[in-house]
Structures are given as structure tokens and as C-alpha cells.
Design a protein around this motif. Structure first.
Motif, short mmCIF file in Angstrom:
data_model
loop_
_atom_site.label_atom_id
_atom_site.label_comp_id
_atom_site.label_asym_id
_atom_site.label_seq_id
_atom_site.Cartn_x
_atom_site.Cartn_y
_atom_site.Cartn_z
N ALA A 189 78.51 31.10 -5.79
CA ALA A 189 78.36 31.37 -4.37
C ALA A 189 79.09 30.32 -3.53
N ILE A 190 79.81 30.78 -2.52
CA ILE A 190 80.59 29.91 -1.64
C ILE A 190 80.03 29.99 -0.23
N TYR A 191 79.72 28.85 0.34
CA TYR A 191 79.14 28.76 1.68
C TYR A 191 80.17 29.14 2.74
N ILE A 192 79.76 29.95 3.74
CA ILE A 192 80.64 30.30 4.87
C ILE A 192 80.11 29.68 6.15
N THR A 193 78.86 30.01 6.53
CA THR A 193 78.27 29.43 7.73
C THR A 193 76.77 29.64 7.69
N HIS A 194 76.05 28.91 8.55
CA HIS A 194 74.62 29.15 8.66
C HIS A 194 74.16 28.72 10.04
N GLY A 195 72.95 29.12 10.42
CA GLY A 195 72.37 28.76 11.70
C GLY A 195 70.87 28.69 11.60
N THR A 196 70.29 27.93 12.52
CA THR A 196 68.84 27.78 12.51
C THR A 196 68.18 29.00 13.12
N PRO A 197 66.92 29.26 12.81
CA PRO A 197 66.23 30.41 13.39
C PRO A 197 65.95 30.19 14.86
N PHE A 198 65.45 31.24 15.52
CA PHE A 198 65.13 31.16 16.95
C PHE A 198 64.04 30.11 17.19
N GLY A 199 64.08 29.56 18.36
CA GLY A 199 62.97 28.71 18.79
C GLY A 199 63.01 27.30 18.25
N ALA A 200 64.17 26.83 17.76
CA ALA A 200 64.23 25.44 17.30
C ALA A 200 63.91 24.52 18.47
N PRO A 201 62.92 23.65 18.35
CA PRO A 201 62.43 22.88 19.50
C PRO A 201 63.46 21.93 20.09
N SER A 202 64.47 21.53 19.31
CA SER A 202 65.43 20.57 19.83
C SER A 202 66.57 21.22 20.60
N ARG A 203 66.59 22.56 20.72
CA ARG A 203 67.69 23.27 21.38
C ARG A 203 67.28 23.76 22.77
N ALA A 204 68.27 23.85 23.68
CA ALA A 204 68.01 24.38 25.03
C ALA A 204 67.80 25.88 24.97
N MET A 205 66.89 26.39 25.79
CA MET A 205 66.58 27.81 25.81
C MET A 205 67.47 28.55 26.79
N VAL A 206 67.75 29.82 26.48
CA VAL A 206 68.56 30.67 27.34
C VAL A 206 67.65 31.33 28.36
N THR A 207 68.05 31.36 29.63
CA THR A 207 67.25 31.99 30.68
C THR A 207 67.82 33.36 31.01
N GLU A 208 67.01 34.15 31.72
CA GLU A 208 67.42 35.49 32.12
C GLU A 208 68.68 35.46 32.97
N GLN A 209 68.84 34.41 33.79
CA GLN A 209 69.98 34.32 34.68
C GLN A 209 71.29 34.13 33.94
N ASP A 210 71.22 33.71 32.68
CA ASP A 210 72.45 33.48 31.91
C ASP A 210 73.06 34.78 31.39
N THR A 211 72.31 35.85 31.43
CA THR A 211 72.77 37.10 30.84
C THR A 211 73.28 38.07 31.91
N ILE A 212 74.09 39.04 31.47
CA ILE A 212 74.52 40.16 32.31
C ILE A 212 74.08 41.45 31.63
N THR A 213 74.07 42.53 32.38
CA THR A 213 73.78 43.83 31.78
C THR A 213 75.09 44.49 31.39
N LYS A 214 75.21 44.80 30.13
CA LYS A 214 76.42 45.40 29.59
C LYS A 214 76.15 46.85 29.23
N THR A 215 77.09 47.74 29.52
CA THR A 215 76.95 49.16 29.20
C THR A 215 78.12 49.58 28.32
N VAL A 216 77.81 50.11 27.15
CA VAL A 216 78.83 50.46 26.17
C VAL A 216 78.60 51.89 25.69
N ILE A 217 79.69 52.64 25.52
CA ILE A 217 79.61 54.01 25.04
C ILE A 217 79.76 54.01 23.52
#
Length: 608
Positions: free
Chosen positions: A299-327
């Protein structure tokens, strides 16, 4: 020999006659009868005219009786098939005729009502609205659905880990979500999906990369070879050699044993990368089941990430997002972002447009979508097609818009069509004549001229009342290399069998060697509006063209158009002296143009 009737197009509709009817009546001439025969008459049906034709009832006293148009529709029905009546009723809904409720069926009765004073021999070109239907590309949107992702949908897409938005990488999981959410959707189904979107990958989440297959899919396939997987770090057997169980993102019960984890160079990476249980991880390796337990070796490592809610990370707020519409569209069992090679743009109207209107539906797309296109696409190219989907009170729909070089124009499915009607003792449609104009004395009809190269001249093609449409590149003693086109309106070969084109023309001067190359008749069934970007077919003259020695008008012969049966075509006359040795520029004069079917006399002559 067929006797041709060449129709002129005139604008005046006033009553014409050479006698003074008032004076004759005062003389008590009881046998006098004014005649009114018109052979170059035109009329354009108004909205009120079409509404009258589509009106189901007339009134007689207190009773309602079928109108003459309704009676006609009923007469076309049988016990087994009543579609003729249904199609006639659509005239009032569409405010236009259709292929199945055509003008030749109902306009004759209208002409009898409108012009009761005209006499036998009158011929009239009637312009009327025809609904051809919207482009086949937008038809699937008539049954499209719209859906907005809910909180539980985001958790499903993210494998149960509570993000309330999507990012670029997590959008890769939307097709799988749609397949699970709408399992009964049929092939071709359109889904307009709206969701909150974050344009950058936040610190709280490092989403998995799009994967070749899931753990569950690999366990089911048991396919050997190298595979790329994204999953969740489960039970850890060794942090030194990197032995652990990789769990499926969506199924806690499915996992595969990873036997050793290194980088591309074979170096152990577990501690260096800070991998922990419950992390997302993407890797590739060789599937094996030789030990009796499914595992991924080398097995060869490519990438990894921590799960949601890691206490040391900044949280994303509603204002940071936009509404996207895709067909999205379901094709061959797989959901994919909608696309069409014939379209420049295919998109849904974004949420901010609805917000600005304070509405969830669009009532006037001809205004709202036009404003959106103008403000969004500042540098469109001519002939580009834009498909815009939007919500109406009755559901989802879409329209196509084309940029005509000046502005965006909605393709409504409506066109103005022309049909010839003849009055003998009754009005009948002359459906064997698709288009005709004398040119002489009646102007250029609705032909247009497009310049490509005038070599400094003001014009090449022009209308002359005594000669018809004429073209010449000889001016003030000089011959010019030019290219100029005379282009017909759209001609619909409705229900055609053996349509042909013929005209009278004269050619004077020129170069006999090059005249056939310089003077061409062209035809297309896909006119772009620009002669230089249209794919044309060159129609060879069936007879030899005039030799240029005199001004005698000769028949062009018949150009066979049966290749274009039941299609809409545009005919063009190209005057092009840019090739060959220009010793003398010809003058080309055209009159009495006709696009028609052979008549009975023609068939009899051919049998003899």
C-alpha cells in the motif's frame, strides 16, 4: 407546358378596381359587376385572427353551435382517432398553428370570411405564426425536478460526519448520492440540484480525493490488481509498519486489511504523516485474498485528513458559503453534470436572482433571464447558444437563447411562416408552391443581401424594377474582384415530394470561361445567419447558363431539391469574381423565382 403564376409581395391591401362602381350604380346598370382579382396580395394573420380560428363556438340566438373551424376539426376525426380535434384546440392555447393543425386546413375558411368581395383568380401569400416547438435539447427540462440538499443529505455525502456544505472534492460523491436518493429515476431524467458550497477546502475538513472504487465495491468485485481507495482508518495493528483496517466510508461493516503503508519510495510514513484512527485516508495497493482475508498489500500513501470537529481547527460559518445550483442528468444509469456539445452554456438560474425578485419562481423569463445573461456574459460570441433552466409556478423548465451579434434572443419555438392561397370558387391552399416571387416590379421580396468583399464598391446586388435582382462588379470602366450574396428567407418544404427551384435569368458580358464559377446557386438546411459560416451545397446548373452575348432571359432549368424533403432551406445566389482572370465582370439578372412541386401537366409530359 406548365403555366406559372408568379406572386408579387405588396404592402397595400385597399380595394382595387379599374371601373368607377359608384357611377355605374347611379346609372342604374343592374347588370354591372365590379371585379376584384389580385395576383400579388399579402396578408398577415393577427393575434385576433388566430384567436378567432381557435374559438370553439359561435352563437345563434341563445344557442351555441360549433364554429366553422370546429366543424372542420370534427370532420377530420374518426371513431378511432380524435387527435385532429385536440390539435385544433391547441391553436387557441399556443396562439399559433402547428404541423398537425396546419394553416392549409383552417385559413381558407378565414379568407372567405375576411375577403368575401374578392373574385376568382386571386392569389394571396398569408403570413401566420407557426409553433415548431422548442429545441429538442430543452425538452427533457419539461419533466425536470429540482431538489435542495438537506442537513441529513450533507451528512450522507460526507459519510456521516456533519458538514453542512459541499466543497470541490466532495462534489465527486453527489452522483452516488443521487443514485441512492432517487433509485426509480428513469434514464434521461434532469435534476436541478441546489446546495451550500464552500469554494476553498477548510481546515476543519480535508475531504477524500475522488476514488477509483470504495472498499465495499472492491470486496464485492474481489478484483486483483492495483486499486485506489478512500476510507476511514479503523483498528490499528502496527503504527511502525502501517498495518491497519481500512473501513468503507458509508458501511461500517465493510473493511479491508492494509498490510504495510509506505510512500512512493518505500519509506514508512505512519508517524511522519501523523495518521490517527478515524482519519480519512486515500491510498493505492494490490488486492489479495491469498491468506483467506481480503487485504491490500504494497500500500502506498496518497493523502489523509482529520475527521470533522477537530478542536484545534477553525470552524466554517454559514457566511462563508454560497448557494450553488448544478444541473445533473441520469444517462446510462449514472448521474452526471449535464452537458451538450452544441451549447455554449447550460446552467440553472442561480438563487440570488430569485432573492432579488423576492420570489421562488420566474414569471417573465423574457425579461429576467435576458437581464441575467446581459450582466453575466459580457463578451459573448455571435451564434453562441445559452440554455438556462429556471423555476415556474408549474415546475421546472428551460429556454435557449442565442446571441445574434447585438443582443441575446430567446428561441421560443415560434416562427413566421408563409403559405400561398388561391381563390377559385373557394379558397384553397396552394401547398405545391413553397415560395415564389417575380422580383420585377414587386421589389426584392424578403430576400436580403450580405456583403463579403465589395472591393470599394457601394453595392453589387441591387433591385431594379424593370429587370429584377441584378448584380454587377463593373463600375466606371473597371472590373472588380468581389463576393456578394443574395439570400432568400427560410423556405419550408412542407410535405414535399419532388420540390424544385427554377428562375429566369440573363447574363451579359463576363468571361465565358469563369461565368459558371462566378455565378453560383447555393442551398443550405442549416443557415447560421452568416453566409461565411454556413455550410452550403453548390447546385450545378441543370442547363447551360446564358453565354453573356446578349440580354435574353432564359430558364435556369430545374434544380432538384428533393434531398431536402420536409426540411427548411435557404437559397442564395453568390456573385463571386475573386478567382480566375478578371477580364470582364458579368451582369447577372434574376426574375420569376419559383420553388414548387411538379404539376399534373409535368407528370403527363414525363410519361410521354
Amino acid at each position: 407546358m406548365k403555366k406559372y403564376i408568379f406572386l408579387g409581395l405588396i404592402g397595400a391591401m385597399g380595394l382595387a378596381g379599374c371601373q368607377n362602381y359608384f357611377d355605374e350604380k347611379q346609372l342604374d346598370n343592374g347588370d354591372y359587376h365590379v371585379t376584384d382579382v389580385r395576383t400579388s396580395m399579402t396578408y398577415t394573420l393577427t393575434e385576433e385572427d388566430v384567436a378567432l380560428i381557435g374559438k370553439p363556438c359561435s352563437y345563434k340566438g341563445n344557442d351555441t353551435v360549433p364554429s366553422v373551424y370546429e366543424q372542420k376539426a370534427l370532420s377530420l376525426c374518426t371513431e378511432e382517432d380524435s387527435m385532429a380535434y385536440y390539435e385544433w384546440r391547441r391553436i387557441s392555447v399556443l396562439k399559433a398553428f402547428t404541423e398537425d393543425a396546419s394553416a392549409d386546413l383552417y385559413v381558407p375558411m378565414f379568407m372567405a370570411f375576411k375577403f368575401p368581395y374578392l373574385d376568382a383568380g386571386t392569389i394571396c401569400n398569408v403570413t401566420y405564426p407557426l409553433y415548431e416547438g422548442k429545441s429538442s435539447r430543452v425538452m427533457p427540462f419539461e419533466t425536470a425536478a429540482s431538489y435542495t440538499l438537506q442537513e441529513e443529505d450533507y451528512r450522507t455525502i460526507w459519510g456521516g460526519r456533519g458538514a453542512s456544505y459541499l466543497t470541490k472534492t466532495s462534489e465527486a460523491y453527489v452522483p452516488a448520492f443521487l443514485a441512492a436518493k432517487f433509485p426509480t429515476a428513469t434514464d434521461g431524467k434532469i435534476m436541478v440540484l441546489s446546495y451550500k458550497y464552500l469554494s476553498t477546502e477548510p481546515d476543519t475538513i480535508i475531504p477524500p480525493l475522488p476514488y477509483h472504487c470504495t472498499v465495499k465495491e472492491l470486496l464485492e468485485a474481489q478484483e486483483g490488481g492495483v486499486h485506489e481507495l478512500t476510507g476511514i482508518v479503523g483498528t490499528i495493528k502496527s503504527t511502525i509498519s502501517g498495518r491497519f483496517y481500512l473501513k468503507d466510508l458509508k458501511s461500517e461493516d465493510d473493511s479491508i486489511y492494509v498490510y504495510g503503508l509506505t510512500d512512493e519510495d518505500g519509506n514508512r510514513v505512519w508517524k511522519d504523516k501523523g495518521i490517527k484512527q478515524y482519519d480519512f485516508i486515500t491510498l493505492k495497493g494490490v488486492y489479495s485474498n491469498e491468506s483467506g482475508e481480503p487485504q491490500l498489500v504494497n500500500a502506498i500513501y496518497i493523502t489523509h485528513g482529520t475527521p470533522f470537529g477537530a478542536p484545534s481547527r477553525a470552524m466554517v460559518t454559514e457566511q462563508d458559503t454560497i448557494t450553488k445550483t448544478v444541473i445533473y442528468q441520469l444517462l446510462n444509469g449514472e448521474w452526471q453534470v449535464y452537458g451538450n456539445d452544441q451549447l455554449t452554456v447550460a446552467e440553472a438560474l442561480p438563487k440570488n436572482v430569485y432573492d432579488q425578485l423576492g420570489s421562488t419562481t420566474i414569471d417573465k423569463p423574457e425579461e429576467v433571464v435576458l437581464t441575467y445573461l446581459r450582466s453575466t456574459y459580457l463578451y459573448p460570441l455571435e451564434k453562441q447558444i445559452y440554455l438556462i433552466a429556471y423555476n415556474t409556478k408549474s415546475g421546472m423548465t428551460a429556454d435557449e437563447w442565442t446571441y445574434n451579434g447585438t443582443d441575446f434572443v430567446m428561441n421560443t419555438g415560434y416562427v413566421d411562416d408563409v403559405m400561398s392561397f388561391v381563390y377559385t370558387n373557394t379558397w384553397v391552399a396552394n401547398i405545391s408552391t413553397y415560395y415564389t416571387t417575380p422580383f420585377v416590379g414587386d421589389g426584392p421580396a424578403d430576400f436580403t443581401i450580405q456583403h463579403v468583399n465589395l472591393d470599394g464598391l457601394n453595392y453589387v446586388w441591387r433591385y431594379q424594377a424593370a429587370y429584377g435582382m441584378t448584380a454587377s462588379a463593373y463600375v466606371s470602366g473597371s472590373n472588380h474582384p468581389v463576393e456578394d450574396w443574395l439570400v432568400s428567407p427560410k423556405i419550408r418544404l412542407k410535405k414535399s415530394v419532388a420540390p424544385y427551384l427554377t428562375f429566369m435569368h440573363a447574363v451579359r458580358y463576363g468571361n465565358e470561361q469563369y461565368n459558371k464559377e462566378w455565378l453560383k446557386v447555393m442551398v443550405t438546411n442549416n443557415f447560421t445567419g452568416d453566409v461565411t459560416t454556413t455550410e452550403w451545397e453548390h447546385l450545378e446548373f441543370p442547363d447551360s447558363i446564358p453565354d453573356g452575348s446578349n440580354w435574353t432571359f432564359l430558364s435556369s432549368g430545374r434544380f432538384d431539391l428533393s434531398k431536402y424533403n420536409n426540411e427548411s432551406i435557404v437559397i442564395a445566389f453568390q456573385y463571386n469574381t475573386t478567382t480566375g482572370e478578371l477580364t470582364s465582370a458579368p451582369t447577372w439578372e434574376i426574375q420569376q423565382l419559383l420553388v414548387a412541386e411538379p404539376d399534373d401537366e409535368d407528370e403527363e409530359d414525363s410519361e410521354e
